[in-house]
Design a protein around this motif. Structure first.
Motif, PDB file in Angstrom:
ATOM      1  N   ASN A   1       0.831  -0.941  -0.031  1.00  0.00           N
ATOM      2  CA  ASN A   1      -0.025   0.020   0.113  1.00  0.00           C
ATOM      3  C   ASN A   1       0.754   1.204   0.127  1.00  0.00           C
ATOM      4  OD1 ASN A   1       0.889  -0.512   2.620  1.00  0.00           O
ATOM      5  ND2 ASN A   1      -0.454   0.852   3.588  1.00  0.00           N
TER       6      ASN A   1
ATOM      7  N   THR B   1       1.837   3.325  -2.292  1.00  0.00           N
ATOM      8  CA  THR B   1       1.354   4.779  -2.732  1.00  0.00           C
ATOM      9  C   THR B   1       0.226   5.508  -2.055  1.00  0.00           C
ATOM     10  OG1 THR B   1      -0.486   3.214  -3.795  1.00  0.00           O
ATOM     11  CG2 THR B   1       1.664   4.038  -5.067  1.00  0.00           C
ATOM     12  N   MET B   2      -0.280   4.686  -0.932  1.00  0.00           N
ATOM     13  CA  MET B   2      -1.036   5.353   0.180  1.00  0.00           C
ATOM     14  C   MET B   2      -0.667   6.354   0.892  1.00  0.00           C
ATOM     15  SD  MET B   2      -3.637   2.133   1.242  1.00  0.00           S
ATOM     16  CE  MET B   2      -4.454   3.130   2.562  1.00  0.00           C
TER      17      MET B   2
ATOM     18  N   TYR C   1      -1.784  -3.318 -11.034  1.00  0.00           N
ATOM     19  CA  TYR C   1      -3.184  -2.555 -10.429  1.00  0.00           C
ATOM     20  C   TYR C   1      -2.931  -2.655  -8.806  1.00  0.00           C
ATOM     21  CZ  TYR C   1      -7.759  -3.092  -9.159  1.00  0.00           C
ATOM     22  OH  TYR C   1      -9.279  -2.858  -8.456  1.00  0.00           O
ATOM     23  N   SER C   2      -2.424  -3.526  -8.364  1.00  0.00           N
ATOM     24  CA  SER C   2      -2.356  -3.646  -6.975  1.00  0.00           C
ATOM     25  C   SER C   2      -1.322  -2.505  -6.246  1.00  0.00           C
ATOM     26  CB  SER C   2      -2.018  -4.753  -6.203  1.00  0.00           C
ATOM     27  OG  SER C   2      -2.756  -5.996  -6.816  1.00  0.00           O
TER      28      SER C   2
ATOM     29  N   GLN D   1      -0.113   0.242  -7.933  1.00  0.00           N
ATOM     30  CA  GLN D   1      -0.709   1.650  -8.285  1.00  0.00           C
ATOM     31  C   GLN D   1      -1.665   2.139  -7.301  1.00  0.00           C
ATOM     32  OE1 GLN D   1      -1.280   3.442 -12.224  1.00  0.00           O
ATOM     33  NE2 GLN D   1       0.017   1.476 -13.219  1.00  0.00           N
ATOM     34  N   LEU D   2      -2.635   1.282  -6.992  1.00  0.00           N
ATOM     35  CA  LEU D   2      -3.762   1.855  -6.105  1.00  0.00           C
ATOM     36  C   LEU D   2      -3.429   1.409  -4.658  1.00  0.00           C
ATOM     37  CD1 LEU D   2      -6.907   0.360  -8.010  1.00  0.00           C
ATOM     38  CD2 LEU D   2      -5.905   2.653  -8.088  1.00  0.00           C
TER      39      LEU D   2
ATOM     40  N   LYS E   1      -3.180  -1.221  -2.903  1.00  0.00           N
ATOM     41  CA  LYS E   1      -4.142  -1.996  -2.692  1.00  0.00           C
ATOM     42  C   LYS E   1      -4.098  -2.978  -1.097  1.00  0.00           C
ATOM     43  CE  LYS E   1      -8.149  -3.255  -4.446  1.00  0.00           C
ATOM     44  NZ  LYS E   1      -9.193  -2.582  -4.184  1.00  0.00           N
TER      45      LYS E   1
END
Ligand SMILES: CCCC/C=C\CC(=O)SCCNC(=O)CCNC(=O)[C@H](O)C(C)(C)COP(=O)(O)OP(=O)(O)OC[C@H]1O[C@@H](n2cnc3c(N)ncnc32)[C@H](O)[C@@H]1OP(=O)(O)O
Length: 581
Positions: free
Chosen positions: A164, A166-167, A191-192, A194-195, A197
């Protein structure tokens, strides 16, 4: 080339980075900082590394250094065939990198920090052993990177895992990304990441980020490990390196550049702002739960609140000048009732000073009336008829400090200033996380001089679940053999690990709060015939009247719930469902 090196390493098992290999490493050892322990099983050749760095197993420089060193040693240890990484904390495997290492960092330390993180990742990812993660709690960011560096991941349901970064406004390093891709594939990984997740264990299983879900990941890993160890080590290890070699090589080639990038990137203003905001949010989640708190006692107050729901009714025993400052803070933060005791005449002046300062805020301010006598009682020598000299509840306030050199003071305070027999007195331990360990050590020390009955200790565990989380780590440690001897029969310990039982007790306690003492006693007597008279023996009137909840009774209830006494458990169930209290 890489494979050749690996072959050489496996063949020679010689020391790496100059680390000495212990002749016999079986048994249990603790890290220097006591942040993890290693339990090496001679029969299976499997070593379990249990991380226990409260509150979150966040990876700071020292923790990574020690952990990395231990893993490197195991990697070189011939008789070790498998390593399992797990955590003793109740709900966190690892919260990832310690954000404080990156927030407002010191350049030299930041560089060391990242170098060590690279090192531990390499030690795990290129370990010739079978390495598994028993992920028994949340495992975000760096925690997930560590888990991804192992060969097999078993996770407890409901907790979360993922990269996580990027958070937080930061970017996972390329080698962590590579290991993620190798596990869940390019598209899912992109996907995971960048977001940023975070997946629940159930979701993580669906995308293969973990391999299994289990309520007992450690046991499941131990079972699975046996399957892996059926295969010849050399064949399995070489196959592993055939798969991972390119990622490891790439990391080694790029690590210098990666380090330069990291030390330039992290101090940037924008990154610092993002990290600061993230940290604030992390902390303010707590503040929402806590309406009243003041800066340096926030943690303490949270713990009281967590345990007692209404800390305004908490009774405090003041133990020394330093802790008086904490008492002061607690009063200022809304604590309504403070009982200050002091048995040393020499401190009378100080007591008077506090009394004058807080006269309006204290509902009661007292010393034990017979404090002179108390001084004569030894912890061991107190007879039951003298129970009135015991505190109804003891609250140990420990120093809030991270400076380890100061911790001996606590030990001193406990040893020299506790005049009471704690045999039947519940001890409410208020401590920050560093101190939790110290208190355990203090009790160990105390044990050498004056025996503290096990029940007292059990209450201490009871009121601090963080502390309890430490027990599995401490249990096998030689250092704490004394503590183990006086550890209560593990019912209470089990209770706190058993969510259902704990909830049952909690439900009961909720009805118990705020009820007049006189009404409580007869009910309690039904459950535990001796308890009422014991309380009377204790001369409870000494404290005027006890309308507040009595910790001791609560402890008794917990004990009953924890015991296998179905009769008592039924009574408790019935009472709580009828709302009789
Ligand atoms: C270029 C950079 C590359 C980066 C590679 C890796 C980056 C990282 O690993 S950065 C760290 C990322 N970690 C996180 O985002 C996790 C943050 N923590 C949480 O979300 C929760 O704490 C967690 C879900 C893990 C557990 O929740 P709870 O059980 O509710 O615990 P608390 O939130 O109360 O946490 C207890 C205590 O620990 C402090 N904490 C938690 N995580 C960290 C951390 N990573 N670093 C430092 N401190 C951390 C948290 O603030 C609490 O402290 P107190 O408020 O003082 O009790």
């Amino acid at each position: 080339m890489f494979l050749r090196n690996v072959m050489r390493k496996i063949a020679s098992q010689k020391s790496l980075n100059g680390l000495a290999i212990k002749k016999n490493y079986f048994g249990t050892t603790s890290s220097l900082l006591d942040d993890f322990s290693i339990n090496a099983n001679e029969k299976t050749g499997v070593s379990v590394i249990t991380m226990s760095k409260t509150p979150a197993n966040s990876l700071n420089l020292e923790f990574i250094q020690e952990l990395s060193m231990a893993i490197q040693k195991l990697n070189m240890e011939k008789s070790c065939r498998g390593i399992i990484l797990t955590s003793s904390l109740p709900s966190i495997f690892s919260a990832g990198l310690d954000i404080l290492e990156m927030y407002q960092p010191e350049p030299d330390r930041l560089e060391k920090f990242w170098t060590e993180f690279q090192e531990i990742w390499l030690a795990l990812y290129s370990s010739p052993k079978t390495v598994m993660s028993a992920i028994n709690g949340h495992s975000p960011a760096g925690g997930c990177i560590i888990a991804l560096a192992t060969d097999y991941r078993i996770m407890k349901p409901k907790f979360t895992i993922g990269l996580n970064e990027t958070m937080l406004g930061i970017v996972a390093p390329f080698w962590a990304e590579d290991s993620m891709k190798a596990v869940i594939g390019q598209r899912r990984s992109e996907y995971s990441l960048q977001l940023g997740k975070l997946y629940t264990a159930e979701e993580a299983l669906q995308i293969n980020l973990i391999d299994e879900i289990s309520d007992n990941p450690l046991q499941a890993c131990e079972d699975e490990m046996m399957n892996w160890l059926k295969l010849p080590d050399h064949a399995r290890t070489l196959t592993k390196f055939q798969n991972r070699g390119h990622i490891i090589e790439k990391m080694k080639k790029g690590r210098k550049e990666d380090l330069e990038k990291f030390v330039k990137f992290i101090p940037r203003e924008g990154i610092q702002m993002a990290l600061g905001t993230y940290l604030d949010n992390l902390k303010s989640r707590k503040k929402k739960q806590l309406k009243t708190c003041v800066s340096d006692v926030e943690l303490i107050v949270r713990k009281i609140k967590y345990n007692l729901e209404d800390y305004t009714k908490t009774t405090f025993f003041y133990l020394g000048a330093q802790d008086g400052i904490l008492a002061e803070n607690l009063i200022n933060s809304g604590c309504k009732k403070v009982i200050v005791t002091e048995h040393k005449k020499s401190n009378e002046e100080h007591l008077n000073e506090i009394q004058n300062r807080f006269r309006e805020k204290f509902l009661r301010f007292t010393r034990f009336p017979n404090s002179r006598i108390i001084e004569e009682y030894k912890l061991d020598g107190l007879e039951e008829k003298n129970w009135h000299t015991q505190p109804k509840v003891a609250v140990i306030l420990t120093l809030l400090t991270n400076d380890r050199s100061k911790l001996s003071l606590n030990s001193y305070l406990l040893r020299k200033q506790f005049p009471f027999n704690f045999g039947r007195t519940p001890i409410f331990l208020l401590t920050d996380n560093t101190e939790s360990k110290v208190i355990l050590m203090n009790e160990t020390n105390l044990q050498t001089e004056k025996r503290i009955p096990s029940r007292a200790l059990s209450y201490m565990f009871l009121y601090d679940r963080t502390l309890l989380a430490e027990i599995p780590r401490l249990k096998p440690s030689q250092k704490y053999t004394k503590l183990i001897k006086i550890q209560p029969k593990s019912d209470l310990v089990d209770l706190l690990y058993d969510e259902d039982k704990f909830k049952e007790a909690e439900v009961f306690l909720k009805h118990f709060f705020n009820k007049p003492y006189e009404r409580v006693i007869p009910k309690i007597e039904k459950i535990c015939p001796n308890l009422g008279s014991e309380l009377i023996d204790m001369n409870i009137t000494m404290l005027d009247r006890v309308k507040d909840l009595d910790f001791r009774i609560i402890g008794e209830i917990f004990r009953l719930v924890a015991s296998n006494d179905n009769y008592s458990r039924n009574i408790i169930r019935v009472l709580s469902s009828r709302h009789e209290f």
